[in-house]
Design a protein around this motif. Structure first.
Motif, PDB file in Angstrom:
ATOM      1  N   VAL A  53       0.843  -1.218   0.024  1.00 31.79           N
ATOM      2  CA  VAL A  53       0.059  -0.024  -0.060  1.00 31.79           C
ATOM      3  C   VAL A  53       0.821   1.342   0.051  1.00 31.79           C
ATOM      4  O   VAL A  53       1.837   1.216   0.803  1.00 31.79           O
ATOM      5  CB  VAL A  53      -0.975   0.087   1.193  1.00 31.79           C
ATOM      6  N   SER A  54       0.679   2.153  -0.925  1.00 38.67           N
ATOM      7  CA  SER A  54       1.385   3.271  -1.022  1.00 38.67           C
ATOM      8  C   SER A  54       0.555   4.503  -0.838  1.00 38.67           C
ATOM      9  O   SER A  54      -0.668   4.344  -0.793  1.00 38.67           O
ATOM     10  CB  SER A  54       2.120   3.465  -2.135  1.00 38.67           C
ATOM     11  N   GLY A  55       1.067   5.875  -1.048  1.00 38.21           N
ATOM     12  CA  GLY A  55       0.244   7.070  -0.679  1.00 38.21           C
ATOM     13  C   GLY A  55       0.169   7.523   0.369  1.00 38.21           C
ATOM     14  O   GLY A  55       0.754   6.949   1.468  1.00 38.21           O
ATOM     15  N   PRO A  56      -0.758   8.616   0.559  1.00 39.96           N
ATOM     16  CA  PRO A  56      -0.962   9.308   1.915  1.00 39.96           C
ATOM     17  C   PRO A  56      -1.388   8.484   3.142  1.00 39.96           C
ATOM     18  O   PRO A  56      -1.139   8.649   4.223  1.00 39.96           O
ATOM     19  CB  PRO A  56      -2.060  10.460   1.631  1.00 39.96           C
ATOM     20  N   GLY A  58       3.969   9.899   1.749  1.00 38.11           N
ATOM     21  CA  GLY A  58       2.871   9.953   1.200  1.00 38.11           C
ATOM     22  C   GLY A  58       3.007   9.822  -0.342  1.00 38.11           C
ATOM     23  O   GLY A  58       1.854  10.355  -1.267  1.00 38.11           O
ATOM     24  N   ARG A  59       3.971   9.385  -1.177  1.00 43.94           N
ATOM     25  CA  ARG A  59       4.063   9.303  -2.401  1.00 43.94           C
ATOM     26  C   ARG A  59       3.935   7.622  -3.080  1.00 43.94           C
ATOM     27  O   ARG A  59       3.620   6.737  -2.103  1.00 43.94           O
ATOM     28  CB  ARG A  59       5.389   9.575  -2.876  1.00 43.94           C
ATOM     29  N   THR A 111      -1.219   2.209  -6.272  1.00 48.47           N
ATOM     30  CA  THR A 111      -1.679   2.463  -5.038  1.00 48.47           C
ATOM     31  C   THR A 111      -1.604   1.326  -4.073  1.00 48.47           C
ATOM     32  O   THR A 111      -1.277   1.584  -2.886  1.00 48.47           O
ATOM     33  CB  THR A 111      -3.238   3.153  -5.297  1.00 48.47           C
ATOM     34  N   ALA A 112      -1.884   0.196  -4.680  1.00 48.53           N
ATOM     35  CA  ALA A 112      -2.032  -1.007  -3.797  1.00 48.53           C
ATOM     36  C   ALA A 112      -1.798  -2.091  -4.724  1.00 48.53           C
ATOM     37  O   ALA A 112      -2.257  -2.162  -5.984  1.00 48.53           O
ATOM     38  CB  ALA A 112      -3.319  -1.094  -3.200  1.00 48.53           C
TER      39      ALA A 112
END
Length: 498
Positions: A98-101, A108-109, A321-322
């Protein structure tokens, strides 16, 4: 009265699987174990017969898994190690990303996962002042440059011209054997259904407002229906370099050294039928990876390029994103992928169009990538390998009584031809092939699997799914220079000895 000369279609082949040293299927390690066990048994027999019997049973129990092999040459220990690694990764939660904020990772990238997690992307300028991206694999201190070309099609091309292209490609591969610091190369052919965005961006702005209504309707219908019967194809060549001088150097110095090599590499590709070739900029490399993980954004990327001249995408935001890795698939954003690995190359000779069906777009799929991986061998090692194979083939052909078997005779003929070609300046290259198919959902994987199997039958290839390592195999088919033999836990030399 006139006569026409028969058309001769050249054939290609003479590839051979590297011969494993040792007794039969045991390999070098197993052979050493057998002779070491015999010595231990002889010493133990001087002490006790019961102890000798126990040792013999233990040795058979330990060496028998080395002799039992699958069709692609893997023994029982390798299969067991793969399953243990898979269960360990599942227990640690490494099969989910899982990535992102909302991810636990700082920043958060959307960094690419897995083998690409420690990769950085830099950019330089070649001799023609063209920007080119350099993928830096920090864990192995490797540098990769990515070239894009538009190969000439094979339709309505004379057999002599095709033969010339193949000879030029062989010469280009032989040149890689003498390329300083080169660890490996790959040719990635990516196909996908045409989104229609390029045609729409090119055609619709050119329609005049005062054009006749019938003409406007025809052009709009062409834009609407053309993508349903067409596909887009991209060809990338990646070249991965290790330590170029044997001394620790700064990244800027390495990029400068690579910039000098690019013009010569491009000229060789164009001579081999590669068509117009150019290096990929850092932004374009990030876009290719972004679209691979999320095929649904392919049209948006083309629109952004057409309207603004670029997307401004950075490597830190090129990942998904995932992702979820299962035993036989890899789920990522808007796609589900499955990767196949080559087990046996076509036996005998083939025509130049042997891979045409496999390289074409497959109906019902979002994207497909076919990656040919090359590991050039230096000239000194090539001569040693060729002579060893030649002696082994002659020994196998003359060691059996009676008539020589046809397969043994073909082995002798193939090794003799390889020795002559190597002595005349040809290079020796180890190669493999991987294919990744991306579909919309898990339910579509069965149809994609059937389509790939049918294409493999036409190409006379034998491939197996990369089960329990789908995430790593997916990364290897991306044009970013991931070389599988550089990322194995067991050294490559020891794996070959097994």
């Amino acid at each position: 009265m006139s006569t026409e000369a028969p058309v001769i279609h050249p054939t290609y082949g003479n590839w051979r699987r590297p011969r494993r040293p040792g007794l039969g299927p045991l390999g070098l390690v197993g052979t050493i174990g057998v002779f070491g066990g015999i010595i231990i048994d002889l010493i133990a027999s001087l002490i006790s017969l019961q102890v000798t019997l126990v040792l013999v049973v233990m040795q058979v129990f330990l060496l028998l898994p080395l002799a039992a092999r699958t069709q692609d040459g893997r023994n029982v220990y390798q299969l067991f190690a793969l399953r243990v690694s898979w269960f360990r990764r599942k227990a640690k939660g490494s099969t989910t990303y899982v990535s992102g904020p909302l991810s636990p990772r700082p920043g958060g990238r959307f960094r690419p996962p897995g083998l690409l997690s420690r990769v950085t992307l830099k950019e330089g300028r070649d001799a023609y002042d063209q920007p080119f991206g350099v993928v830096h694999h920090r864990s192995r201190n490797l540098y990769t440059i990515v070239l894009e070309c538009e190969p000439d099609g094979g339709s309505l091309v004379d057999a002599d011209q095709v033969d010339t292209w193949v000879a030029s490609w062989g010469h280009w591969l032989a040149r890689l054997s003498a390329e300083p610091g080169l660890r490996g190369a790959a040719v990635v052919v990516e196909t996908a259904p045409d989104t229609g965005n390029r045609l729409a961006n090119e055609l619709l702005p050119r329609i005049r407002p005062d054009a006749p209504e019938a003409a406007r309707a025809v052009m709009e219908e062409v834009v609407q229906r053309y993508p349903t019967a067409s596909s887009e194809m991209h060809t990338y060549i990646t070249l991965t370099y290790g330590n170029l001088t044997g001394q620790k150097r700064k990244s800027d110095d390495v990029i400068t050294d690579l910039a000098v090599r690019i013009p010569g590499l491009l000229s060789g590709l164009m001579a081999a039928g590669g068509g117009p070739a150019a290096p990929l900029s850092a932004e374009r490399v990030a876009e290719v990876v972004r679209v691979a993980y999320d095929p649904a954004v392919a049209g948006d990327v083309l629109d952004a390029r057409a309207q603004y001249g670029g997307t401004g995408l950075e490597w830190e935001d090129a990942g998904p994103t995932a992702t979820v890795e299962t035993a036989n698939s890899y789920q990522h954003d808007s796609g589900v992928s499955r990767t196949w690995l080559l087990t046996i190359a076509p036996r005998g000779t083939v025509r130049a169009q042997v891979l045409q069906g496999l390289l074409e777009a497959t109906p019902g799929t979002r994207r497909k990538r076919v990656a040919l991986l090359y590991r050039p061998i230096d000239p000194a090692t090539s001569a040693r390998i060729v002579e060893a194979d030649r002696r082994a083939a002659q020994f196998m052909a003359t060691s059996k009584r009676g008539m020589v078997q046809a397969r043994a005779a073909n082995e002798v003929q193939a090794t003799e031809q390889t020795a002559v070609e190597e002595a005349s300046g040809a290079g020796l290259v180890e190669f493999s092939l991987m294919a990744t198919v991306t579909v919309d959902s898990v339910e579509d994987l069965d149809d994609a699997n059937t389509s790939v199997r049918n294409q493999l039958a036409g190409a006379r290839l034998m491939m197996r799914p990369a089960d329990r390592m789908q995430a790593a195999a997916f990364s290897c088919t991306l044009p970013v220079g991931i070389l599988p033999w550089e990322y194995t836990l067991v050294p490559r030399e020891l794996k070959e000895a097994l």
